[in-house]
Every structure is written in C-alpha cells, then in structure tokens.
Design an enzyme around this catalytic site. Sequence first.
Site, PDB file in Angstrom:
ATOM      1  N   TYR A 155      -0.564   2.803  10.257  1.00  0.00           N
ATOM      2  CA  TYR A 155       0.518   3.642   9.703  1.00  0.00           C
ATOM      3  C   TYR A 155       1.776   3.554  10.575  1.00  0.00           C
ATOM      4  O   TYR A 155       2.888   3.411  10.063  1.00  0.00           O
ATOM      5  CB  TYR A 155      -0.007   5.076   9.610  1.00  0.00           C
ATOM      6  CG  TYR A 155       0.900   6.088   8.962  1.00  0.00           C
ATOM      7  CD1 TYR A 155       1.009   6.178   7.574  1.00  0.00           C
ATOM      8  CD2 TYR A 155       1.623   7.000   9.730  1.00  0.00           C
ATOM      9  CE1 TYR A 155       1.806   7.143   6.980  1.00  0.00           C
ATOM     10  CE2 TYR A 155       2.419   7.963   9.146  1.00  0.00           C
ATOM     11  CZ  TYR A 155       2.512   8.040   7.764  1.00  0.00           C
ATOM     12  OH  TYR A 155       3.304   9.004   7.183  1.00  0.00           O
ATOM     13  N   LYS A 159       5.341   2.177   9.393  1.00  0.00           N
ATOM     14  CA  LYS A 159       6.525   3.052   9.400  1.00  0.00           C
ATOM     15  C   LYS A 159       7.622   2.498  10.305  1.00  0.00           C
ATOM     16  O   LYS A 159       8.812   2.666  10.031  1.00  0.00           O
ATOM     17  CB  LYS A 159       6.127   4.476   9.820  1.00  0.00           C
ATOM     18  CG  LYS A 159       5.260   5.208   8.785  1.00  0.00           C
ATOM     19  CD  LYS A 159       5.861   5.195   7.391  1.00  0.00           C
ATOM     20  CE  LYS A 159       5.288   6.271   6.484  1.00  0.00           C
ATOM     21  NZ  LYS A 159       5.808   6.180   5.101  1.00  0.00           N
TER      22      LYS A 159
HETATM   23  P1  NAP Z   1       1.075  12.856  -0.517  1.00  0.00           P
HETATM   24  O1  NAP Z   1       1.146  14.312  -0.808  1.00  0.00           O
HETATM   25  O2  NAP Z   1      -0.239  12.242  -0.216  1.00  0.00           O
HETATM   26  O3  NAP Z   1       1.816  12.063  -1.681  1.00  0.00           O
HETATM   27  C1  NAP Z   1       1.860  10.660  -1.669  1.00  0.00           C
HETATM   28  C2  NAP Z   1       1.974  10.178  -3.095  1.00  0.00           C
HETATM   29  O4  NAP Z   1       2.032   8.743  -3.075  1.00  0.00           O
HETATM   30  C3  NAP Z   1       0.766  10.581  -3.955  1.00  0.00           C
HETATM   31  O5  NAP Z   1       1.193  11.091  -5.190  1.00  0.00           O
HETATM   32  C4  NAP Z   1       0.019   9.271  -4.087  1.00  0.00           C
HETATM   33  O6  NAP Z   1      -0.729   9.138  -5.301  1.00  0.00           O
HETATM   34  C5  NAP Z   1       1.162   8.274  -4.099  1.00  0.00           C
HETATM   35  N1  NAP Z   1       0.693   6.931  -3.850  1.00  0.00           N
HETATM   36  C6  NAP Z   1      -0.259   6.530  -2.965  1.00  0.00           C
HETATM   37  N2  NAP Z   1      -0.453   5.212  -3.051  1.00  0.00           N
HETATM   38  C7  NAP Z   1       0.381   4.760  -4.018  1.00  0.00           C
HETATM   39  C8  NAP Z   1       0.624   3.472  -4.566  1.00  0.00           C
HETATM   40  N3  NAP Z   1      -0.027   2.383  -4.119  1.00  0.00           N
HETATM   41  N4  NAP Z   1       1.545   3.371  -5.557  1.00  0.00           N
HETATM   42  C9  NAP Z   1       2.196   4.451  -6.016  1.00  0.00           C
HETATM   43  N5  NAP Z   1       2.013   5.695  -5.534  1.00  0.00           N
HETATM   44  C10 NAP Z   1       1.112   5.840  -4.537  1.00  0.00           C
HETATM   45  O7  NAP Z   1       1.977  12.503   0.764  1.00  0.00           O
HETATM   46  P2  NAP Z   1       3.336  13.157   1.328  1.00  0.00           P
HETATM   47  O8  NAP Z   1       2.969  13.942   2.512  1.00  0.00           O
HETATM   48  O9  NAP Z   1       4.150  13.748   0.245  1.00  0.00           O
HETATM   49  O10 NAP Z   1       4.036  11.829   1.876  1.00  0.00           O
HETATM   50  C11 NAP Z   1       5.081  11.159   1.186  1.00  0.00           C
HETATM   51  C12 NAP Z   1       5.674  10.102   2.117  1.00  0.00           C
HETATM   52  O11 NAP Z   1       6.164  10.733   3.303  1.00  0.00           O
HETATM   53  C13 NAP Z   1       4.656   9.058   2.578  1.00  0.00           C
HETATM   54  O12 NAP Z   1       5.274   7.796   2.687  1.00  0.00           O
HETATM   55  C14 NAP Z   1       4.265   9.565   3.956  1.00  0.00           C
HETATM   56  O13 NAP Z   1       3.776   8.527   4.762  1.00  0.00           O
HETATM   57  C15 NAP Z   1       5.590  10.119   4.430  1.00  0.00           C
HETATM   58  N6  NAP Z   1       5.464  11.098   5.501  1.00  0.00           N
HETATM   59  C16 NAP Z   1       4.771  12.267   5.311  1.00  0.00           C
HETATM   60  C17 NAP Z   1       4.699  13.175   6.369  1.00  0.00           C
HETATM   61  C18 NAP Z   1       3.948  14.495   6.254  1.00  0.00           C
HETATM   62  O14 NAP Z   1       3.807  15.198   7.273  1.00  0.00           O
HETATM   63  N7  NAP Z   1       3.477  14.884   5.076  1.00  0.00           N
HETATM   64  C19 NAP Z   1       5.312  12.894   7.591  1.00  0.00           C
HETATM   65  C20 NAP Z   1       5.992  11.690   7.728  1.00  0.00           C
HETATM   66  C21 NAP Z   1       6.079  10.803   6.679  1.00  0.00           C
HETATM   67  P3  NAP Z   1      -2.241   9.624  -5.350  1.00  0.00           P
HETATM   68  O15 NAP Z   1      -2.196  11.102  -5.281  1.00  0.00           O
HETATM   69  O16 NAP Z   1      -2.718   9.132  -6.680  1.00  0.00           O
HETATM   70  O17 NAP Z   1      -2.927   8.988  -4.193  1.00  0.00           O
END
Ligand code: NAP
Length: 254
Positions: A155, A159
């Site tokens: 990851y 990133k």
């Molecule tokens: P999340 O709640 O898990 O949402 C991620 C979404 O991406 C889900 O709807 C998932 O679908 C979808 N997804 C996964 N694989 C995919 C694919 N191959 N094609 C299309 N869609 C796909 O995560 P989040 O926390 O909102 O994170 C969103 C972004 O922010 C990510 O890139 C994450 O790495 C980044 N981020 C998050 C945090 C944090 O603390 N939450 C911090 C830093 C960065 P499914 O539900 O069907 O799997």
Amino acid sequence: MTDTPSARVAIVTGAARGIGAAVAARLAAAGHAVGIVDLDAETCAEAVEKIRANGGTALAVGADVADEEAVTAAVATVAAELGPPTVLVNNAGVLRDNLLFRMTTADWDTVMGVHLRGAFLTSRAVQGFMVEARYGRIVNMSSISALGNRGQANYSAAKAGLQGLTRTLAMELGRFGITVNAIAPGFIVTDMTRSTADRIGLDFAEFEASLVAGIPVGRAGVPEDVAAAAEYLTGPDAGFVSGQVLYVAGGERT
Ligand code: NAP
C-alpha cells in the site's frame, strides 16, 4: 484567476461508499454531473440516490479500475450519458496488509493493480476528453502511508507511486489546461479503517483513540474533510496549483 470549464462532468472511482461517496456528493453539490464508478453498479445506488435527492445528477457505473477494458467502457458510458468528463478523482482502493514475510504476491499485485494501475488506466482513458476541452482536473488519492507504514509495503509503495504519477502527469498535461494533484489523507473513519481495526482485533473506539493520540488537531478525519480538499483541487479556481500533494491528516507526520 478562474479557468472556464467547458463541461461539468466528473468521474469518481471507488465512490459507492467512504471517501469516494463524500467526494462525489460534494462535486455534485458544486454543479458537476458525476459518474460514480465502483466494482459493482448496484453498490453505487445509495450514493447516486443521495445526490439525486439533493437535486444533483449522478450515474452508477460498474467497473474494476484494474481492468483495462472495463475502464475504457466505463469512461465511454459516462461520456455518452453525462458528457465529456473533465474532472477525475482516482479514489478506488483496497488493503491487503501484512508484514513482508507474510505478504503474498497476490497481496502485492492486488494493491498495485487497484491503486496504481487503476489510476494509470483511468487517467489515460479520460485525458483525451480533457485535452480536447483544454481543461481538466485530476486528483489521485494517495495516503500518509506513502511516507512508510509497518505492514503496508504494498500500500505505501502504491501510494508513493501515485505521488510520482501525479507529478509526472502534471508536467505532461499542464499545457492543455489540465492540473494533476494528489490528496494524502491521514486517519479517516470509513469501512476501510473499520476493517483494519477488525483485522488486528481491536474495538474501533480503542483503535481510533490510539491513532488520534498522534494527530495534532486531536480528532479523526471524516470523509467530508477529504471531500472539501477535493472540491478545491477540482475547481476552476485551482488552475495554478498542479503537481502537489495535499496532506489532509490533521497535522500528522507530514
Ligand atoms: P472504502 O470505504 O473501503 O472504499 C473504497 C471503495 O473503493 C469501495 O467502494 C470499494 O468497493 C472500491 N473499490 C475497491 N476496489 C475497486 C476496484 N478494483 N475498482 C473499483 N472500485 C474499487 O475506503 P476509503 O477509506 O473510503 O478509501 C478511499 C481511498 O482513500 C482509497 O484509495 C484509500 O486508500 C484512501 N485512503 C483512505 C484513508 C482512510 O483512513 N480511510 C487514508 C488514506 C487514504 P467494494 O466495497 O466493492 O470493495
């Protein structure tokens, strides 16, 4: 100076829930018709309905961002149904955390495929519309983990890779009025961080408290914190901001 977008169509990947859904809602409220791209179109229904209930325009599109053909088809669908996309937020993400000696090749490939290959494929599929419009905004969702995080070799590499992709696309596409930036969130309360707490066997409140202790502003982030940054970077007023990484992390370790 405010640039003038010729179209107000945005694509947000991974927008069925979490940060992506908040970004999509915010861009819709700012006047964009939004293509909500996620693995399964049916899971996008709630995000789409929420936007429509507030008077906005949204379309659910099912696609795996790591699949070249699916990405090409998804972008074509958005262009045909909503118009040429000039805003793209590469947000789709997955975790496959493990220490190096336990990390499988599949864990590595899956994370690289969704975050890095996904952002590459989607940006490449959308850039032609932006070049034609002489206007575009791309935002890549990086993470504070780009700076290194135990258990996240895959990851953090993906990133950090997104930050290199961001700077390079900013150089290549700037002459066409296209800006490319990254947002690097810190700890944001979503299903992704809830699943991390589950995986390591911690109650979420306990997990949250341990992380908040290291965040100078003294709270966890929420998806709307990231959406506010995305609205700025994808807006017409941000035309002289490109190739940047904006840490939305409450002051942590940046
Ligand atoms: P999340 O709640 O898990 O949402 C991620 C979404 O991406 C889900 O709807 C998932 O679908 C979808 N997804 C996964 N694989 C995919 C694919 N191959 N094609 C299309 N869609 C796909 O995560 P989040 O926390 O909102 O994170 C969103 C972004 O922010 C990510 O890139 C994450 O790495 C980044 N981020 C998050 C945090 C944090 O603390 N939450 C911090 C830093 C960065 P499914 O539900 O069907 O799997």
